[in-house]
Motif scaffolding. Structure first.
Motif, short mmCIF file in Angstrom:
data_model
loop_
_atom_site.label_atom_id
_atom_site.label_comp_id
_atom_site.label_asym_id
_atom_site.label_seq_id
_atom_site.Cartn_x
_atom_site.Cartn_y
_atom_site.Cartn_z
N UNK A 104 0.83 -1.22 0.00
CA UNK A 104 0.00 0.00 0.00
C UNK A 104 0.86 1.26 0.00
N UNK A 105 2.09 1.16 0.51
CA UNK A 105 2.98 2.33 0.44
C UNK A 105 3.25 2.69 -1.02
N UNK A 106 3.50 1.65 -1.85
CA UNK A 106 3.80 1.90 -3.27
C UNK A 106 2.58 2.44 -4.01
N UNK A 107 1.39 2.02 -3.60
CA UNK A 107 0.16 2.48 -4.27
C UNK A 107 -0.03 3.98 -4.11
N UNK A 108 0.62 4.57 -3.11
CA UNK A 108 0.50 6.02 -2.90
C UNK A 108 1.19 6.80 -4.03
N UNK A 109 2.23 6.18 -4.64
CA UNK A 109 3.04 7.00 -5.54
C UNK A 109 3.42 6.37 -6.88
N UNK A 110 3.07 5.11 -7.11
CA UNK A 110 3.44 4.49 -8.39
C UNK A 110 2.20 3.90 -9.05
N UNK A 111 1.76 4.52 -10.14
CA UNK A 111 0.59 4.02 -10.87
C UNK A 111 1.03 2.90 -11.80
N UNK A 112 0.22 1.89 -11.93
CA UNK A 112 0.45 0.72 -12.80
C UNK A 112 1.92 0.26 -12.83
N UNK A 113 2.47 0.09 -11.64
CA UNK A 113 3.87 -0.31 -11.53
C UNK A 113 4.08 -1.73 -12.07
N UNK A 114 3.16 -2.64 -11.73
CA UNK A 114 3.33 -4.04 -12.13
C UNK A 114 3.27 -4.16 -13.66
N UNK A 115 2.23 -3.55 -14.27
CA UNK A 115 2.13 -3.68 -15.74
C UNK A 115 3.27 -2.94 -16.43
N UNK A 116 3.67 -1.80 -15.86
CA UNK A 116 4.77 -1.03 -16.46
C UNK A 116 6.06 -1.84 -16.48
N UNK A 117 6.36 -2.52 -15.40
CA UNK A 117 7.60 -3.30 -15.33
C UNK A 117 7.49 -4.60 -16.13
N UNK A 118 6.29 -5.20 -16.09
CA UNK A 118 6.07 -6.45 -16.85
C UNK A 118 6.31 -6.22 -18.34
N UNK A 119 5.80 -5.09 -18.83
CA UNK A 119 5.90 -4.77 -20.25
C UNK A 119 7.35 -4.66 -20.71
N UNK A 120 8.27 -4.34 -19.80
CA UNK A 120 9.67 -4.21 -20.22
C UNK A 120 10.49 -5.44 -19.77
N UNK A 121 9.79 -6.51 -19.42
CA UNK A 121 10.49 -7.78 -19.24
C UNK A 121 10.66 -8.26 -17.82
N UNK A 122 10.14 -7.53 -16.84
CA UNK A 122 10.29 -7.98 -15.45
C UNK A 122 9.35 -9.15 -15.18
N UNK A 123 9.78 -10.03 -14.28
CA UNK A 123 8.87 -11.06 -13.80
C UNK A 123 8.31 -10.56 -12.48
N UNK A 124 7.11 -10.04 -12.53
CA UNK A 124 6.52 -9.40 -11.34
C UNK A 124 5.03 -9.66 -11.33
N UNK A 125 4.51 -10.02 -10.17
CA UNK A 125 3.04 -10.14 -10.08
C UNK A 125 2.59 -9.69 -8.69
N UNK A 126 1.34 -9.29 -8.66
CA UNK A 126 0.77 -8.82 -7.40
C UNK A 126 -0.17 -9.89 -6.88
N UNK A 127 0.01 -10.27 -5.65
CA UNK A 127 -0.88 -11.27 -5.05
C UNK A 127 -1.71 -10.54 -4.01
N UNK A 128 -3.03 -10.51 -4.24
CA UNK A 128 -3.88 -9.80 -3.29
C UNK A 128 -4.30 -10.72 -2.17
N UNK A 129 -3.91 -10.38 -0.95
CA UNK A 129 -4.25 -11.20 0.21
C UNK A 129 -5.55 -10.71 0.81
N UNK A 130 -5.93 -11.32 1.91
CA UNK A 130 -7.16 -10.90 2.56
C UNK A 130 -6.83 -9.83 3.57
#
Ligand code: UD1
Length: 419
Positions: free
Chosen positions: A393-419
């Motif tokens: 949630x700290x990152x959500x304050x300041x980085x929009x679409x971080x996961x898709x942005x990094x994925x598009x340039x080749x990073x292996x990154x995914x977000x797992x939403x917990x409860x």
């Protein structure tokens, strides 16, 4: 609570488009309160801090429409002068509503933004400047009640430190005040320039130069369409990510002149940079070199907000890099998390000494704050193995679409939403 899962070691290559700047969008949304008519902000980034600002505006009585392309504010419905603690605590920079509410309504009631992950965040400079402009401030029990019973008047204000937030609050209070306000030792960050440009487009009378801002009060401001400036810290974070992975990125939608201090550091680390109009291309070497000294300073010095991501980058460089944090008292909380990934960093007071290591190892770590979280993402991208980064949630304050942005340039990154 969500987690980011990053498998490191992938070289980043491709194109990234940078969003509008968070630190510009927040004061701009507060400034919308001063306008007589609707304001449309283009490039307003979809961030939780922006949502928090919109929630404050709605609470105050404004109509706010958030779309994919931006945010529209209809300020004429404003009917409250009080921000509840719940909304103040959601975003500590909500203090910038103080000057705007005083200008619009002659009073403002809110609570102290409180200490935060960067150490104490006093607002003494904001309050003493506003007092000079005719504001009576009553403090007690964590609440602040401010009144400008006879209206705000211009004043000559000298800030003992070029505080970004204090400069913004004085600017917002001054544009509709009687007479002239002069701010000496004003902050010179590009986000201040963006706020001045917006206010001037709405009809304010502002001139800036040599650390001094002059504002001649006007009777009214008229709404406009305004595009938020590019986020120089998001850009710096992507550049650090490219560097740490030995990658090659083209960043679009940036303002290269805002990034000079960051470019110098990256070049010293061995990266090749080419800036053209609103683009910058970075090509990183196989192994980064050390950076002798990174000292955070007010603009045009090296930005404190880029300190943590750059530290993660130097953790994998060859040799010893030294950081001196001069803006905030406590901005090395990410160090302990980087150490869990194998980084060799020692801190003493405001200094951090980074002995570059050949490899970092994936680990379970937690974001300590917004930019500290960005440092963990950079480190995880360069590390061997899998990292799990919590408190996203700290990152959500300041980085929009971080996961898709990094994925598009080749990073292996995914977000797992917990409860
Ligand atoms: C803004 C940015 C933040 C950035 C910082 C410095 C936003 C939303 N946040 O924060 O990302 O890291 O600028 O570039 O734009 N201080 C006082 N008294 C005051 C005000 C500030 O002592 O009344 C001190 C602070 O404790 C801090 C230093 O001045 O040590 C810098 O603060 P300031 O420039 O005001 O930062 P912010 O506006 O809070």
């Amino acid at each position: 609570m969500s987690t980011l899962v990053i498998e490191g070691g992938r070289t980043l290559r491709g194109d990234v488009t940078v969003h509008g700047a968070k630190n510009s969008a927040l004061p701009l949304l507060a400034a919308a309160l001063l306008s007589d008519s609707p304001v449309v902000f283009e490039r307003c980034p979809p961030l939780s801090d922006v949502k928090a600002s919109c929630a404050i505006l709605r609470h105050l009585g404004c109509t706010v429409v958030e779309t994919d392309s931006g945010v529209e504010v209809m300020p004429d419905g404003m009917c409250r002068t009080y921000i509840p603690e719940r909304l103040m605590r959601e975003m500590r920079s909500s203090i910038v509503f103080l000057g705007a509410m005083l200008a619009r309504a002659g009073e403002a009631h809110l609570c102290f933004p409180g200490g935060c992950e960067l150490g104490p965040r006093p607002i003494d400079l904001h309050l003493s400047a506003l007092r000079q402009m005719g504001v009576t401030v009553c403090e007690g029990g964590g609440a602040i009640h401010c009144y400008a019973r006879d209206g705000l008047h211009g004043a000559t204000v000298t800030l003992s430190f070029p505080s970004v937030g204090a400069t913004e609050n004085v600017l917002l209070a001054a544009v509709l005040a009687r007479g002239e306000t002069v701010i000496h030792n004003a902050a010179n960050e590009p986000e201040i320039g963006d706020l001045c440009r917006f206010l001037t487009t709405c009809g304010a009378c502002i001139t800036c130069g040599d650390g001094t801002i002059r504002v001649r009060g006007v009777h009214r401001l008229i709404g406009c369409r305004y595009a938020v400036m590019p986020d120089r810290i998001e850009a710096a974070t992507y550049l650090a990510a490219a560097a740490v992975t030995g990658g090659e990125l083209m960043l679009h939608g940036v303002e290269p002149s805002h990034l000079s201090a960051v470019f110098s550091v990256l070049q010293e680390a061995g990266c090749a940079l080419v800036a053209q109009e609103d683009r910058v291309h970075i090509r990183a070497p196989k192994r980064l070199h050390r950076v002798e000294l990174i000292r955070t300073m007010p603009y045009p010095g090296f930005p404190t907000d880029a300190q943590a991501p750059m530290m993660a980058m130097t953790a994998l460089a060859e040799g010893t890099s030294v950081f001196v944090e001069t803006i905030f008292d406590s901005r090395y909380k990410h160090v302990a998390e980087l150490q869990r990934m194998g980084a060799s960093i020692k801190t003493e007071g405001r200094t951090a000494i980074v002995e570059g290591v050949p490899r970092l190892c994936g680990a379970r770590v937690n974001c300590t704050d917004l930019r500290g979280g960005a440092a963990l993402v950079v480190a995880a991208l360069g590390a061997d193995g899998v990292s799990e980064i919590g408190r996203v949630y700290h990152l959500d304050r300041g980085y929009a679409s971080l996961v898709s942005g990094l994925e598009r340039v080749g990073a292996s990154i995914r977000r797992v939403d917990g409860t």
